[in-house]
Design a protein around this motif. Sequence first.
Motif, PDB file in Angstrom:
ATOM      1  N   ALA A  38      -0.724  -0.098  -7.100  1.00 58.08           N
ATOM      2  CA  ALA A  38      -1.806   0.822  -7.459  1.00 58.08           C
ATOM      3  C   ALA A  38      -2.133   1.723  -6.287  1.00 58.08           C
ATOM      4  N   LEU A  39      -2.677   2.891  -6.624  1.00 56.21           N
ATOM      5  CA  LEU A  39      -3.194   3.860  -5.666  1.00 56.21           C
ATOM      6  C   LEU A  39      -4.671   4.059  -5.958  1.00 56.21           C
ATOM      7  N   LEU A  40      -5.499   3.890  -4.925  1.00 54.86           N
ATOM      8  CA  LEU A  40      -6.949   3.976  -5.102  1.00 54.86           C
ATOM      9  C   LEU A  40      -7.552   4.870  -4.038  1.00 54.86           C
ATOM     10  N   VAL A  87       6.957   2.116  -6.800  1.00 59.03           N
ATOM     11  CA  VAL A  87       6.237   2.609  -5.620  1.00 59.03           C
ATOM     12  C   VAL A  87       6.359   4.124  -5.520  1.00 59.03           C
ATOM     13  N   LYS A  88       7.552   4.662  -5.740  1.00 59.10           N
ATOM     14  CA  LYS A  88       7.734   6.114  -5.719  1.00 59.10           C
ATOM     15  C   LYS A  88       6.935   6.786  -6.827  1.00 59.10           C
ATOM     16  N   TYR A  89       6.877   6.166  -7.994  1.00 57.99           N
ATOM     17  CA  TYR A  89       6.144   6.741  -9.127  1.00 57.99           C
ATOM     18  C   TYR A  89       4.637   6.809  -8.843  1.00 57.99           C
ATOM     19  N   VAL A  90       4.103   5.751  -8.237  1.00 50.38           N
ATOM     20  CA  VAL A  90       2.665   5.729  -7.945  1.00 50.38           C
ATOM     21  C   VAL A  90       2.328   6.685  -6.806  1.00 50.38           C
ATOM     22  N   LEU A  91       3.227   6.802  -5.815  1.00 50.46           N
ATOM     23  CA  LEU A  91       2.938   7.633  -4.651  1.00 50.46           C
ATOM     24  C   LEU A  91       2.850   9.113  -4.997  1.00 50.46           C
ATOM     25  N   ARG A  92       3.428   9.537  -6.112  1.00 51.09           N
ATOM     26  CA  ARG A  92       3.397  10.957  -6.474  1.00 51.09           C
ATOM     27  C   ARG A  92       1.987  11.476  -6.698  1.00 51.09           C
ATOM     28  N   ASP A  93       1.038  10.620  -6.969  1.00 49.82           N
ATOM     29  CA  ASP A  93      -0.340  11.059  -7.204  1.00 49.82           C
ATOM     30  C   ASP A  93      -1.153  11.168  -5.918  1.00 49.82           C
ATOM     31  N   TYR A  94      -0.547  10.883  -4.781  1.00 47.91           N
ATOM     32  CA  TYR A  94      -1.261  11.003  -3.518  1.00 47.91           C
ATOM     33  C   TYR A  94      -1.387  12.481  -3.144  1.00 47.91           C
ATOM     34  N   LYS A  95      -2.619  12.973  -2.968  1.00 46.95           N
ATOM     35  CA  LYS A  95      -2.894  14.391  -2.736  1.00 46.95           C
ATOM     36  C   LYS A  95      -2.964  14.756  -1.263  1.00 46.95           C
ATOM     37  N   ARG A  96      -2.867  13.786  -0.380  1.00 47.68           N
ATOM     38  CA  ARG A  96      -2.946  14.009   1.077  1.00 47.68           C
ATOM     39  C   ARG A  96      -4.254  14.706   1.466  1.00 47.68           C
ATOM     40  N   GLU A  97      -5.336  14.274   0.858  1.00 46.62           N
ATOM     41  CA  GLU A  97      -6.658  14.775   1.225  1.00 46.62           C
ATOM     42  C   GLU A  97      -7.428  13.790   2.093  1.00 46.62           C
ATOM     43  N   SER A  98      -6.929  12.561   2.185  1.00 48.84           N
ATOM     44  CA  SER A  98      -7.555  11.514   2.999  1.00 48.84           C
ATOM     45  C   SER A  98      -6.458  10.680   3.638  1.00 48.84           C
TER      46      SER A  98
END
Length: 718
Positions: free
Chosen positions: A369-371, A410-421
């Motif tokens: 998960a990405l939170l 892991v690659k699929y979940v990481l795509r939603d990381y916006k690099r804002e934090s």
Amino acid sequence: MADSEVLLRRVASRSSWQRVRKARPHLLLSRRGRRRFGILTRGELRRLRRRLLRAHALGGDWKLGVPGGPHVAGKCKVRTRSRPTPRSRPALGSPPRSRSQLRPRSQPEARSFADYRFRTLSNVPPLTQTLSPKVSQSIRELGSGRVLLLLPLWEGFTFSGICRVTCIYGRVEIYGHVIKQGQPPQDVFSAYTHSFLTINGLQHSDPEKSEKKIKREIRALLKPHTKLDDRKWALKHFPPLGSILVLERLRTPIVEFLRFYKCASYVFLQENPPSKIYSEYETLKAIGIKRQRRKKGICLSESGLYALKELVSVSCDGCPVILLCGACDIGKSTFNRILINHLLNSIPSVDYLECDLGQTEFTPPGCIALLTITEPLLGPPYTHPRRPQKMVYYGKMNCHSDYENYIEIVKYVLRDYKRESPLIINTMGWVTDDGLLLIVDLIRLLCPNYVVQLSSGRGKKMPGLTPEYIDFTDGLYTKSKIRRRYRGFEIPECGDSLEFTDEEKDSSPVAVFTGHKLLSVHSEFLCSKNEKNRAKYNKIFRDLAVLGYLSQLRPPGPAPLGLLHSLTPYQVPFSAVAIRVTHADVAPTHILYAVNANWVGLCKIVDDMKGYTRGPILLAQNPICDCLGFGICRGIDMDQQLYHILTPLPPEELKTVNCLLVGAISIPHCIFKNQPGPEGTIPYITTNYNFKLPGASEKIGEREYKNALVGYRYYRRK
């Protein structure tokens, strides 16, 4: 004369032990007498040193020997009378010496977390003044489940239990999170399953206030919370530059839900009372906590504190990607919580990528998960479940048999990381053999800026994951820069599919891998696990995580807690959802047996289910899809072809669910056993078991009755 001469001879011929016994009362002095002649014992010298250090911390005048106020004179008995000092003791006319001078032997590397944090992350005096003696803080009961705590500067209050902490005056720190006066109260969970938490008193931002102004401010801040007598007591015993806290009894849906079940109720209960019952114990027991020794709290080494300082400094200026790795039970989750709390003191949010399937932090086990974390973490994982930004249900506690699917998720979940934090990545504790090579693959794919590697003296030593080691080591599915080859056991048809393509690299939220900085941390966290009881502890923690998620089923408000079998489930048609068992091959004729009374992931796949009129619909392979939440299949209606699902998901989100995934995560047994109310046979608990079913075996163990009143049986391993 003869008799008198005989008596004199008898007196002169007394044995040596009689002479010593006669002189013994003259040799034994009281503590005050021994202190006067300078023949203190080692323990008495240590107590005297503590009093002198406390007097100095409270503003005592060392040269004149006069305390700084009446409250100091009442607590610290500082003598001005000169006396010989045959042993090395701190002189009253000089400042106190450090412990390194008083004790010439070498100091261990690990110290309390509060001491190291004060030295590096706060503007504080040197170590000689921060190591204050262990002095009991002033505590006063306010009634209605509340306690007033006066915490001196640089002192800590280590406790077990749960409570709500409100900072009335000053500034304190808990688990790395700083609480200031005027901020909302924080719920603190110091459970017995993990290391106890410590409330540390910090220095105020404005220590130049006069005593009169400080008392006026304290009186105004305490007025809404206390009575007149309590305010007078607080002003009389308030330590200079100290903090004032209100500790309240805590009642939340998670706490009430966990206390209802026997398998989880012990984590918040008090231990056996001490041999001597004192007033402080009774006062703290009224709000559900108990004072503990400082050594039972969280301890961080010098290397760990150095890593925290650098990561916090870098995160305030940018958005680094931080990956944590280390062996099982070495303190990765504890370090993650401390790091997140430190970051939230300076920035509004922190992103967190969970790659540990067995011991997740915010979700039930078996998830990647990405939170986005915006609130501090002041307790174990099961006390702060969070709603993920993106989550995939893997369905197993490890990936030993399916590495490829794990990396793709892991690659699929990481795509939603916006690099804002800043992004913190938590990895599994499997660091040997294929597990180490899998970590090498993750470092190449996730491209972290920092790799924090935790190690300790116990267990096998893990090689340092330096940039050079990553460059010259083949992973499971990625190749090194030198050899340019795949490992022999890799699946041939995978090819380069497990590496990022050119389009994925362009759209990737992280930069192309150009190396990382390794931060080695020596872990000194307390751990009660070992090779014999690790599986038992991990099973308990997974059950607590599931119960923490199910606590959201309780409706908000003061309504009484309803049992799970008394809640109304949702009805889902067979034709509306597809089914897949992720961890095993199940015959289509037995698929409904696997779904019934089981933990299911409520997922959303791309395929449309509208074309199907009959069910159940079975998937041929494990999909990589979004998981919206979890639930319990309460029952199956074969006549109307309906699944009865019990879940905390709202109806508007449940409408988008078109797939049910069944994994190896099971429902805690206490949920089935603790079902008071129904008459007759308890659902899903039976005394008859058909060993002719496929997969059943009589080698599991002998069947025994545990409770004759209930009538269920369980299987015990031999």
